[in-house]
Design an enzyme around this catalytic site. Structure first.
Site, PDB file in Angstrom:
ATOM      1  CB  CYS A 199      39.146 -44.071 -18.058  1.00 27.08           C
ATOM      2  SG  CYS A 199      38.986 -43.975 -19.837  1.00 27.08           S
ATOM      3  CB  CYS A 252      36.922 -40.241 -18.632  1.00 26.37           C
ATOM      4  SG  CYS A 252      35.986 -41.749 -18.216  1.00 26.37           S
ATOM      5  CG  HIS A 296      34.574 -45.563 -18.127  1.00 25.93           C
ATOM      6  ND1 HIS A 296      35.664 -45.466 -18.918  1.00 25.93           N
ATOM      7  CD2 HIS A 296      34.716 -46.612 -17.422  1.00 25.93           C
ATOM      8  CE1 HIS A 296      36.525 -46.382 -18.699  1.00 25.93           C
ATOM      9  NE2 HIS A 296      35.818 -47.314 -17.510  1.00 25.93           N
ATOM     10  CG  ASN A 307      40.476 -53.893 -31.991  1.00 26.07           C
ATOM     11  OD1 ASN A 307      40.078 -54.514 -33.276  1.00 26.07           O
ATOM     12  ND2 ASN A 307      41.817 -53.411 -32.096  1.00 26.07           N
ATOM     13  CB  SER A 341      44.253 -51.867 -23.611  1.00 22.72           C
ATOM     14  OG  SER A 341      44.399 -50.965 -24.609  1.00 22.72           O
ATOM     15  CG  HIS A 396      35.969 -44.324 -22.447  1.00 28.50           C
ATOM     16  ND1 HIS A 396      35.617 -43.434 -21.369  1.00 28.50           N
ATOM     17  CD2 HIS A 396      35.225 -43.950 -23.399  1.00 28.50           C
ATOM     18  CE1 HIS A 396      34.829 -42.503 -21.711  1.00 28.50           C
ATOM     19  NE2 HIS A 396      34.646 -42.430 -23.152  1.00 28.50           N
ATOM     20  CG  HIS A 435      38.601 -46.623 -27.505  1.00 31.38           C
ATOM     21  ND1 HIS A 435      38.323 -47.738 -26.667  1.00 31.38           N
ATOM     22  CD2 HIS A 435      39.624 -46.795 -28.199  1.00 31.38           C
ATOM     23  CE1 HIS A 435      39.249 -48.313 -26.658  1.00 31.38           C
ATOM     24  NE2 HIS A 435      40.122 -48.122 -27.554  1.00 31.38           N
ATOM     25  CD  GLN A 470      43.119 -48.383 -32.204  1.00 25.59           C
ATOM     26  OE1 GLN A 470      44.200 -47.988 -32.726  1.00 25.59           O
ATOM     27  NE2 GLN A 470      42.898 -49.519 -31.475  1.00 25.59           N
TER      28      GLN A 470
END
Ligand SMILES: O=P(O)(O)O[C@H]1O[C@H](CO)[C@@H](O)[C@H](O)[C@H]1O
Ligand SMILES: O=P(O)(O)O[C@H]1O[C@H](CO)[C@@H](O)[C@H](O)[C@H]1O
Lengths: 349, 349
Positions: free
Chosen positions: B52, B55, B115, B155, B163, B166, B168, B170
């Site tokens: 990943c 990570c 993760h 998202n 995609s 993990h 996250h 933006q």
């Protein structure tokens, strides 16, 4: 480099038809994709499916039996989002909670009795039958005093929410003019009032000079990737003559529309050698009894695929909260569509 | 019946925040679904994944090594849609082909080093760390003269184009104000100029009286399904105090935001016993140097699922060409979300 280059630098493009903007990020087309992959179906269907509610002679959910139709067939959607008999009324709390009853009708159009076909696999005369039905429906629905807008469209493929592969489209016709054609009315009217010509006539003229976004043409229609395209392979079909709706098309123009739709959808299927998903629909003048000389008949194609049969563009976070965004340029997409053959990949096999 | 009933009759609702309309078809919720079914993943992930790129300690595509971060971590997107150094310039052909260079920055925010977590599986103090990072980023980016809008979003899930699982989010920050917050500015400003109060203060007051669309509350925030919701289980998180952006939140309010996000996302996961997909994001004042007293901080959640973990709502044909459309009513959805437990289904097992 220190001069702006639209093939390289992030930029915004203005949609002259809707008045909105799209963010274009050409440099981003090389990013790797590790996200969701779409399934590609093995599209092997029988010519007749006894379980399909659109095939000739079959029984629909509501109990009605489809006729043994031989070209097209149209009926009222058994689960329409719009219904004709809605009591008038609404809600208004301080202008903040506002609702209005809406009435209308939802129709389903079978393009062909053949369960195993799609538009690009049909003949031009067979597609012409579909065009003729659009004209009839627009005429009848548009004449009703309770119908002020007629939206003709097709959702193709499961990726576009289509729940039955039998070739078909829909019509939603209603009392009010929906948001998208309302925006296009504003933009087209402002242009027409200023120049006395339709916005799309002048736009088409520039595109035919520049050529880089044009995909195909015939005597009466042009297909191009609009300068402001949002979806990776979005196109617009524009009538050369500034007519307001399909009823004004001459027989030759109807044939030409059938021809261009066949050629465009074959190119789409050939792009990734699959039955290419899209939503498509005609935009025409409101049927509110006014002439709308500012309106210029066109058809939008919005296909979701980006790089291959399995990688689609997601219009999500930033797009829902900010502006639509695209990676490959409209000019690149037009080039890819121009390269395609007009022999369907299945027929060529 | 002959009186209008919004639980039964098709109607349009006005989005007071954006100025747009949505078509609501309550009678349609019973139609059978035979279309695309989404996959539900078995969401078994390790706490650390050596492959990943988010990570701690791992190498990203650009060659950089992530630090051994212990709470949150933020960096510039290696494939950002916006970049800072764009030469100014543009295109203008008769007002019909218009483009403008756009500059900005795209950031990625890891919510946790783990993760295998998502927001609803994190503790309130851990989510508070994410809120603190949003405040820091909004402060730093918003202070830049070349950044006039900061869009913070997430998202979640492959269905929403994410995609990497993990946890996250933006940030896309840019020179111009994108279309959605621009529309909200217009609506909020008109309201503020007329009444001297923010649109969302008055809207919230009505919702707290009516109660039927409210999902959860705490001392500083309210979550509700907006009267004009487009997505089946769309919600909006509204600050009780009419602040313009996250930098104005007190420490208590930041805690309260973390609390309400945790409780909301747990309810979402519990609704269909899956890791619930959505796009979510904050809407705040433009960072154009003006005060924007009309702006009222809020957060949108746009989840695609409709009936179950595998059946989503498709915003396709009619929605792309006409107006957004929904089947179940916002009031029904709010009731479903209110019924859910605030113990995560995985923790309860
Ligand atoms: O930036 P990501 O996660 O690679 O990409 C995702 O979010 C972006 C911002 O909403 C979208 O433009 C992409 O279509 C989506 O796949
Ligand atoms: O009418 P259908 O084919 O059942 O449904 C499809 O098209 C409609 C009109 O675009 C959408 O509202 C639905 O979300 C979609 O699944």
């Amino acid at each position: 480099s220190s001069t702006f280059d639209s093939t390289e630098h992030p930029h915004r493009r203005f949609n002259a038809l809707s008045g909105e903007w799209v963010l274009v990020s050409p440099h981003r087309s090389k990013r790797p994709w590790q996200g969701q992959q779409e399934e590609t179906e093995q599209d092997q269907r029988p010519a007749y499916d006894p379980t399909c509610y659109l095939c000739p002679g079959n029984v629909r959910v509501g109990g009605e039996v489809n006729p043994q139709y031989t070209d097209t067939f149209v009926f009222n959607n058994d689960f329409g989002a719009l219904t004709p008999d809605v009591p008038t009324g609404g809600i208004n709390e301080g202008g903040l909670l506002r609702a209005e009853a809406e009435s209308g009708v939802c129709r389903v159009i079978c393009f062909s009795p053949r369960h195993d076909l799609t538009l690009p696999q049909m003949t031009t005369p067979a597609i012409r039958n579909v065009v003729d039905l659009w004209v009839e429906e627009f005429t009848t629905l548009g004449a009703r005093p309770d119908i002020n807008y007629v939206q003709i469209f097709e959702n193709k493929g499961p990726m576009m929410g289509c729940s039955n592969p039998h070739p078909h489209g829909q019509i939603w016709a209603q009392r009010t003019v929906p948001g998208e054609p309302a925006k296009e009315t504003v933009q087209q009217l402002a242009y027409f009032q200023e120049y006395g010509r339709t916005l799309l006539s002048d736009y088409l003229k520039i595109e035919l000079e520049q050529k880089e976004r044009v995909v195909i043409e015939n005597e009466h229609f042009v297909v191009l990737v609009p300068f402001w395209a949002v979806w990776p392979f979005e196109t617009i079909v524009i009538a050369r003559r500034p007519v307001q709706d399909v009823t004004q098309l001459t027989p030759d123009e109807r044939d030409a529309l059938a021809d261009i739709l066949r050629r465009l959808t074959i190119r789409y299927d050939n792009l990734f050698s699959i039955s290419f998903p899209y939503s498509a629909g005609l935009h025409q003048r409101p049927t509110d009894g006014q002439e709308h000389p500012e309106w210029h008949l066109h058809m939008h194609f919005f296909p979701p695929l980006l790089r291959s049969a399995t990688v689609r563009k997601f219009m999500v976070g930033y797009e829902m909260l900010g502006d639509p965004q695209r990676d490959i340029t409209p000019e690149f997409s037009a080039g890819r569509l121009r390269e395609q053959s007009e022999v369907h990949y299945k027929a060529a096999q």
